[in-house]
Design an enzyme around this catalytic site. Structure first.
Site, short mmCIF file in Angstrom:
data_model
loop_
_atom_site.label_atom_id
_atom_site.label_comp_id
_atom_site.label_asym_id
_atom_site.label_seq_id
_atom_site.Cartn_x
_atom_site.Cartn_y
_atom_site.Cartn_z
N GLN A 118 0.82 -1.21 0.00
CA GLN A 118 0.00 0.00 0.00
C GLN A 118 0.86 1.27 0.00
OE1 GLN A 118 -0.68 -0.87 4.71
NE2 GLN A 118 -2.35 0.09 3.63
N GLU A 202 -8.54 6.13 6.54
CA GLU A 202 -8.39 5.36 7.77
C GLU A 202 -8.14 6.23 8.99
OE1 GLU A 202 -5.78 1.59 9.52
OE2 GLU A 202 -5.07 2.68 7.77
#
Length: 267
Positions: A118, A202
């Protein structure tokens, strides 16, 4: 980043209204990658949940993730990309101190429990001051900051990951507003499942708890796509995840065509 059941104690001393230092932000990212597993807190949306969020299909909930996730069989996803505008983070209504969030794309980390590739951008606000960090990661190693890229609110950013094999690949961030590009190449890493493609905002973890969540307004990933061995797919029809904490839904996420929108709706 894994929203996993693995926990780590990372001591972070951040004074009120103080932007974390580079070392403190690194500690936050180390903790974040060993944070909560959103699978452990996912629930199917009820009719009242759907009415509250505006999502009508594939709705699930997490304590720390919001966005869209495609789930296919092992070996499916080879790349994930998306472009978004860096938001100006704000303290939530009634909040004070330091608040943060992170926007990223990734391969795996949802149903795959072994690795995740990621890259993304952290944004932090403390009082009237903001800071931003670009990072890359192949979990279970912790995240590393990119150097050589400047970040400001309003910049147009493309984040991309490519798995050239199950154990190697690249993470790339392009700042279209400044013309800067940074990239990192991985090799010899723990094997990806290549069964998840994600576009996520997030609330990450420091120590044993989630950091205070910033109000990012809206992050919209445009040009969102995932590469497979048979072609390119969009997040349309992906599983939608909204963030829920203490019984309150804090986001409204949606996917349509080649875009994923994650709106902060908390206090």
């Amino acid at each position: 980043m894994f929203a996993s059941a693995f926990l780590v104690n990372v001591l972070l001393a951040t004074a009120a209204f103080a932007i974390p230092t580079s070392r403190e932000r690194l500690n936050q990212r180390v903790a974040r990658r060993l944070g909560l597993d959103h699978q452990s807190g996912v629930k199917v949306a009820s009719s009242s949940d759907i009415a509250a969020t505006g999502n009508t299909t594939h709705a699930e909930f997490s304590s720390n993730w919001s966005g869209a996730v495609l789930v296919q069989g092992s070996g499916t996803f080879k790349s994930v990309t998306g472009t978004f505008t860096i938001p100006t983070p704000k303290e939530p209504s009634g909040g004070s101190g330091t608040h943060s969030a992170s926007a990223w794309v990734g391969i795996d980390g949802d149903t795959c429990g072994t690795a995740i590739l990621q890259t993304g951008i952290d944004f932090t606000v403390s009082g009237t001051r903001t800071s931003f960090d670009a990072w890359f990661e192949w979990f279970p190693d912790f995240a590393h900051d990119f150097s050589g890229i400047s970040l400001s609110p309003g910049n147009s950013i493309t984040v991309s990951v490519v798995a050239t094999s199950t154990t190697g690949g690249t993470a790339t961030i392009v700042n279209h507003s400044t013309g800067q590009t940074v990239s990192h190449t991985f090799s010899g890493q723990p094997a990806l499942c290549q069964e998840n493609a994600e576009w996520i905002v997030e609330d990450f973890e420091s120590g044993n708890s989630l950091v205070p969540l910033a109000n990012w307004g809206t992050v919209t990933f445009t040009g969102a796509s995932a590469g497979t061995s048979s072609g390119t797919v969009t997040p349309s029809g992906a599983t939608i995840i909204n963030m829920e904490q203490n019984g309150r839904v804090l986001t409204n996420a949606a996917a349509s065509g080649s875009s994923v929108t994650v709106q902060y709706t908390g206090p």
